[in-house]
Design a protein around this motif. Structure first.
Motif, PDB file in Angstrom:
ATOM      1  N   ASP A  15      -4.523   9.662   0.495  1.00 64.19           N
ATOM      2  CA  ASP A  15      -3.673   9.521   1.836  1.00 64.19           C
ATOM      3  C   ASP A  15      -2.287  10.049   1.333  1.00 64.19           C
ATOM      4  O   ASP A  15      -1.335  10.404   2.077  1.00 64.19           O
ATOM      5  N   THR A  16      -1.765   9.080   0.449  1.00 63.21           N
ATOM      6  CA  THR A  16      -0.267   9.015  -0.015  1.00 63.21           C
ATOM      7  C   THR A  16      -0.098  10.410  -0.575  1.00 63.21           C
ATOM      8  O   THR A  16       0.980  10.783  -0.374  1.00 63.21           O
ATOM      9  N   ARG A  17      -0.799  10.772  -1.428  1.00 62.14           N
ATOM     10  CA  ARG A  17      -0.715  12.122  -1.749  1.00 62.14           C
ATOM     11  C   ARG A  17      -0.520  13.497  -0.732  1.00 62.14           C
ATOM     12  O   ARG A  17       0.400  14.028  -0.787  1.00 62.14           O
ATOM     13  N   ALA A  18      -1.396  13.174   0.246  1.00 56.07           N
ATOM     14  CA  ALA A  18      -1.362  14.265   1.336  1.00 56.07           C
ATOM     15  C   ALA A  18      -0.270  14.133   1.968  1.00 56.07           C
ATOM     16  O   ALA A  18       0.254  15.059   2.604  1.00 56.07           O
ATOM     17  N   ALA A  19       0.229  12.694   2.336  1.00 57.08           N
ATOM     18  CA  ALA A  19       1.371  12.699   3.283  1.00 57.08           C
ATOM     19  C   ALA A  19       2.763  12.930   2.505  1.00 57.08           C
ATOM     20  O   ALA A  19       3.259  13.677   2.990  1.00 57.08           O
TER      21      ALA A  19
ATOM     22  N   VAL B 152      12.309  15.710   0.754  1.00 55.90           N
ATOM     23  CA  VAL B 152      11.866  16.333  -0.617  1.00 55.90           C
ATOM     24  C   VAL B 152      11.854  15.352  -1.454  1.00 55.90           C
ATOM     25  O   VAL B 152      10.859  14.902  -2.304  1.00 55.90           O
ATOM     26  N   THR B 153      13.083  14.519  -1.683  1.00 58.80           N
ATOM     27  CA  THR B 153      13.104  13.538  -2.732  1.00 58.80           C
ATOM     28  C   THR B 153      12.404  12.364  -2.484  1.00 58.80           C
ATOM     29  O   THR B 153      11.718  11.970  -3.294  1.00 58.80           O
ATOM     30  N   THR B 154      12.213  11.942  -1.299  1.00 59.85           N
ATOM     31  CA  THR B 154      11.272  10.744  -1.003  1.00 59.85           C
ATOM     32  C   THR B 154       9.899  11.230  -1.447  1.00 59.85           C
ATOM     33  O   THR B 154       9.311  10.278  -1.840  1.00 59.85           O
ATOM     34  N   ALA B 155       9.465  12.541  -0.967  1.00 55.32           N
ATOM     35  CA  ALA B 155       8.065  12.915  -1.344  1.00 55.32           C
ATOM     36  C   ALA B 155       8.128  12.754  -2.733  1.00 55.32           C
ATOM     37  O   ALA B 155       6.707  12.472  -3.188  1.00 55.32           O
TER      38      ALA B 155
ATOM     39  N   ALA C 292       1.249   6.268   8.767  1.00 49.51           N
ATOM     40  CA  ALA C 292       2.469   5.852   8.908  1.00 49.51           C
ATOM     41  C   ALA C 292       3.568   6.880   8.846  1.00 49.51           C
ATOM     42  O   ALA C 292       4.732   6.761   9.237  1.00 49.51           O
ATOM     43  N   ALA C 293       2.899   8.162   8.156  1.00 50.06           N
ATOM     44  CA  ALA C 293       4.045   9.093   7.905  1.00 50.06           C
ATOM     45  C   ALA C 293       3.981  10.204   9.178  1.00 50.06           C
ATOM     46  O   ALA C 293       4.658  10.996   9.239  1.00 50.06           O
ATOM     47  N   ALA C 294       3.219   9.831   9.982  1.00 56.52           N
ATOM     48  CA  ALA C 294       2.914  10.642  11.148  1.00 56.52           C
ATOM     49  C   ALA C 294       4.193  10.944  11.979  1.00 56.52           C
ATOM     50  O   ALA C 294       4.551  12.029  12.322  1.00 56.52           O
ATOM     51  N   PRO C 295       4.942   9.750  12.396  1.00 57.36           N
ATOM     52  CA  PRO C 295       6.137   9.977  12.972  1.00 57.36           C
ATOM     53  C   PRO C 295       6.930  10.782  12.401  1.00 57.36           C
ATOM     54  O   PRO C 295       8.020  11.604  12.717  1.00 57.36           O
ATOM     55  N   ASN C 296       7.298  10.622  11.119  1.00 57.34           N
ATOM     56  CA  ASN C 296       8.171  11.481  10.035  1.00 57.34           C
ATOM     57  C   ASN C 296       8.015  12.890  10.100  1.00 57.34           C
ATOM     58  O   ASN C 296       8.793  13.719  10.306  1.00 57.34           O
ATOM     59  N   VAL C 297       6.684  13.079   9.975  1.00 57.37           N
ATOM     60  CA  VAL C 297       6.311  14.486  10.044  1.00 57.37           C
ATOM     61  C   VAL C 297       6.443  15.210  11.338  1.00 57.37           C
ATOM     62  O   VAL C 297       6.915  16.424  11.119  1.00 57.37           O
TER      63      VAL C 297
ATOM     64  N   ALA D 128       0.671  -1.299   0.163  1.00 55.82           N
ATOM     65  CA  ALA D 128      -0.038  -0.022   0.106  1.00 55.82           C
ATOM     66  C   ALA D 128       0.906   1.102   0.080  1.00 55.82           C
ATOM     67  O   ALA D 128       1.893   1.232   0.489  1.00 55.82           O
ATOM     68  N   GLY D 129       0.236   2.149  -0.644  1.00 58.65           N
ATOM     69  CA  GLY D 129       1.168   3.564  -0.667  1.00 58.65           C
ATOM     70  C   GLY D 129       1.308   3.975   1.088  1.00 58.65           C
ATOM     71  O   GLY D 129       0.987   3.317   1.995  1.00 58.65           O
ATOM     72  N   LEU D 130       2.230   5.336   1.164  1.00 58.18           N
ATOM     73  CA  LEU D 130       2.073   5.897   2.224  1.00 58.18           C
ATOM     74  C   LEU D 130       1.234   6.450   2.724  1.00 58.18           C
ATOM     75  O   LEU D 130       0.552   7.349   2.246  1.00 58.18           O
ATOM     76  N   SER D 131       0.582   5.890   4.011  1.00 55.93           N
ATOM     77  CA  SER D 131      -0.595   6.647   4.775  1.00 55.93           C
ATOM     78  C   SER D 131      -0.189   7.596   5.596  1.00 55.93           C
ATOM     79  O   SER D 131       1.158   7.738   6.091  1.00 55.93           O
TER      80      SER D 131
END
Length: 768
Positions: A169-173, A215-218, A108-113, A102-105
């Protein structure tokens, strides 16, 4: 000579390199896995992230917990360790979901943010240049500009490449991570170009790798193909950890080895990000208008954009000169701040910085211990070898303190030969270990010029208690340090509450002694000195006594140390000298030839340091019509070794005709060497060698007593045995060749009138 110190420094350097090596090895392992990856199972590839990030958390936390660094630096690295911890959580989530396609939710991205936001918080705790309201407003406008431009770029450009199946979700994250990473780049860029920033500029640039990776990851999560997305996904954690660990290692290196050109300003293109955002947005506006508007409308839009660009360029040209002027002012300000917080001779923290660090920890209710270090007999070294070599010795002492101190300890020079170490703990075992470690570091001889010197230290240890202020902790350490000196020097003593009461009692007694000198509460007793061969009175030693109106008789053992510590020994000694010589003149007037020829007066080393002491003695002698030969000045061996000024004073007294007696002879460590450099006339054998010689069993005392008598005879000096308390002692001393003696067996200290009675005609008073 300094091998233990060098070894300690190398071990700390090696310890600082370990987290960087762990992160590097984890990153290399992931790269190797990517090269060998066959396409099945990716869990193993995600293991490198958590391992590397643990090392990054540790390396940042070590700097953030060290009291050696300034408060802004500690706060920055503590916040950065929190950020690395959040990224570690995100990496663990990625590991747990590694087999899920699945894409990045958002979950899952909350700790990184949150980790990225925490980096923003960390950098905002650093000076970003102008700290005024206008400066913060400019920083906020730059951030808003980049945020808006980044959002437009992601929305209009990046998301246009996203496959239709990409969920919201993936787009927003991805968009959130990308825009926040751009903001971090702006803020780090501003912090990196501040002249003489507390955090090293290169370390900040290494940290900037993290938002670039974000940035690259996004972008790859939205627009990348499956292969690049996998590479970036498994490498993100290790690369972030490597950037953090490398930055921490660089910061540790700079803290341990400050660069020679610390005022150089680092320039960066990152402060151009807001302008790049403006230009990119303008380009998108022109692109959109080219497709959706007619010619006249497009011309208006293009013209408006050109005007904005011209205004921005004009502002840049106008600000260039202002920045040059501000940089000069900031450089001078940083230099002044560094001078205000650093000891110029040793490079250690000075009293101001040490006090601020101590007050900060006490204010935060954190554990703290102070070690106060005073170099024993430094004044003697400084006087005999000169201040230049004295400064070299202090510098070398400082370097050993720096190298022997742990990472979480702050060494400082408070002034003169007084140093201190601030320890981030309040455990007795830790404090005692630190004191012992410092004693060991200073135990090796120092190479100063062409000389090899030993410079031991007395150390006072004070653990901060609840409610203690910085002044109280330092005062407690000072009390303990003086207790170490009084206990024999070259030792350490831990402060105990009873010591404070003793100091208070001494201070109170000192105040009362000051009043006693003024109110004539003091008086003299006279200990007769006899010719132990004929039994005739030979002389007398003046002994000061104090009858307190409330306490009664106060022992000299109680008030003489108080007088020496408080400086009252100078007026007290002057009073004793004057009163003793006055009494001698009275005896000479009353008894004529039967009066003693000279009076013995004890003189403290503090009196001998007074510039006018010799003139004062000459004046008192002349006032009472006495000759210099009528005075015998008694001093201790430690007084003779005090320094050049004391030796010059004694030489002047000797040349004037005053006789000099070396009291308590034999108890010091350099008695024989003193006889070559010191113009002595009388040797007084210490009472400790007289005790026990009557039975003849203590061969050591007998040997010393006999040797002193023979030495005095060989050098043509008078030898006086002190503390004779029995006829057997007297007989043994007489047999050894002693001619003069004093002690309770012959006479206790007497009032002036009773001592005068011994000077009557035909004064044979021996009862032996």
């Amino acid at each position: 000579m300094t091998q233990p110190v060098v070894t300690a420094g190398r071990s700390r350097a090696a310890a600082g390199l370990v987290p960087l090596l762990v992160a590097g090895v984890a990153t290399a392992a992931v790269c190797l896995w990517l090269l060998l990856h066959t396409g099945s199972g990716v869990t193993l590839g995600y293991l490198g992230g958590p391992i590397a990030l643990v090392a990054a958390v540790y390396s940042c936390w070590k700097i953030g917990s060290s009291i050696r660094v300034s408060r802004p630096v500690r706060a920055f690295w503590r916040a950065l360790s929190h950020s690395a911890g959040l990224l570690l959580i995100g990496s663990c989530i990625s590991l747990a979901l590694s087999n899920n396609n699945a894409g990045l939710s958002l979950v899952a991205a909350a700790p990184n943010v949150l980790g990225i936001i925490w980096v923003v918080v960390a950098v905002f705790r650093l000076p970003l240049g102008d700290s005024s309201a206008l400066g913060w407003a400019r920083t906020l406008l730059d951030c808003v500009t980049v945020a808006v431009a980044g959002t437009l770029i992601f929305w209009y450009v990046v998301l246009s490449f996203a496959p239709d199946a990409t969920d919201l979700d993936t787009r927003a994250a991805a968009g959130t991570v990308g825009v926040l990473s751009l903001l971090v780049l702006v803020i780090i860029g501003k912090a990196a170009v501040v002249p003489n920033a507390p955090v090293d500029s290169l370390a900040l640039r290494l940290i900037a790798v993290a938002p670039m990776i974000g940035v690259t990851t996004a972008v790859l999560l939205i627009a990348g193909s499956e292969g690049p997305r996998l590479v970036q996904s498994v490498l993100t954690g290790p690369l972030l950890a490597l950037a953090f660990a490398a930055a921490a290692f660089r910061q540790k290196h700079v803290l341990a080895h400050p660069p020679a050109d610390a005022t150089r300003r680092h320039r960066s293109l990152w402060d151009m990000l807001p302008l790049i955002g403006v230009v990119a947005t303008a380009g998108m506006v022109i692109s959109v208008s080219a497709r959706e508007m007619d010619g006249r409308e497009r011309a208006v839009i293009v013209g408006a954009v050109l005007i904005v660009v011209c205004v921005v360029a004009r502002q840049l040209l106008g600000l260039r000169e202002n920045k040059r002027l501000l940089n000069g002012i900031r450089t001078q300000q940083v230099q002044l701040e560094r001078l205000a917080m650093t000891d110029p001779l040793t490079g250690l923290a000075n009293r101001t910085r040490f006090g601020a660090a101590l007050a900060e920890r006490l204010g935060a209710h954190r554990p703290v211990t102070v070690l106060l270090i005073d170099i024993d007999d430094f004044k003697t070294i400084n006087d005999s070898m000169g201040p230049a070599l004295g400064d070299q010795l202090l510098y070398q002492v400082a370097q050993r303190l720096r190298n022997s101190s742990a990472v979480r300890e702050l060494p400082a020079r408070l002034g003169g030969d007084e140093f201190a170490v601030l320890i981030d703990a309040d455990e007795i075992a830790v404090a005692e270990d630190a004191a012992a470690r410092i004693q060991q570091a200073l135990a090796e001889p120092f190479r100063v010029g062409e000389e090899r010197l030993l410079a031991h230290a007395s150390i006072g240890v004070a653990l901060a208690g609840p409610g203690d202020s910085a002044d109280e902790v330092l005062r407690n350490a000072d009390i303990a340090m003086y207790a170490a000196k009084e206990g024999g020097k070259a030792a350490w003593v831990r402060f105990e509450p009873r010591m404070r009461q003793e100091v208070v009692n001494h201070a109170r007694l000192g105040s009362e002694l000051h009043n006693a000198i003024i109110r004539n509460e003091l008086f003299l007793m006279y200990q007769p000195v006899f010719d132990i061969v004929t039994g005739r009175l030979h002389g007398a030693e003046a002994l000061v006594r104090w009858k307190h109106p409330v306490r009664g008789f106060v022992s000299p053992g109680d008030f003489i140390p108080v007088a020496e510590r408080s400086g009252l020994i100078v007026p007290l000694g002057a009073w004793v000298m004057r009163e003793a010589l006055r009494q001698l003149s009275v005896w000479k007037a009353e008894h004529g030839a039967g009066a003693i020829k000279a009076i013995n007066v004890n003189v403290a080393v503090r009196q001998l340091r007074e510039p006018g002491f010799v003139d004062e003695v000459a004046s008192v002698l002349a006032e009472f019509g006495l000759l210099p030969s009528n005075l015998v000045v008694e001093i201790t061996e430690s007084s003779v070794a005090d320094g050049r000024q004391v030796r010059e004073t004694l030489q002047a007294l000797h040349e004037m005709g005053v006789r000099l007696a070396l009291d308590d002879f034999g108890t010091g460590q350099s008695s024989l060497s003193l006889l070559r450099a010191f113009p002595v006339d009388v040797l007084k054998l210490d009472k400790s060698f007289v005790d026990g010689i009557a039975d003849g069993e203590d061969r050591g005392r007998l040997a010393v007593a006999a040797a002193v008598a023979q030495l005095a005879e060989y050098l043509g000096l008078s030898a006086v045995a002190e503390g004779i308390e029995s006829e057997a002692q007297l007989d043994r001393l007489r047999d050894m060749g002693y001619r003069l003696g004093q002690g309770f067996f012959m006479a206790k200290p007497l009032p002036a009138d009773e001592a005068g009675m011994l000077m009557a005609a035909d004064p044979v008073v021996a009862k032996y």
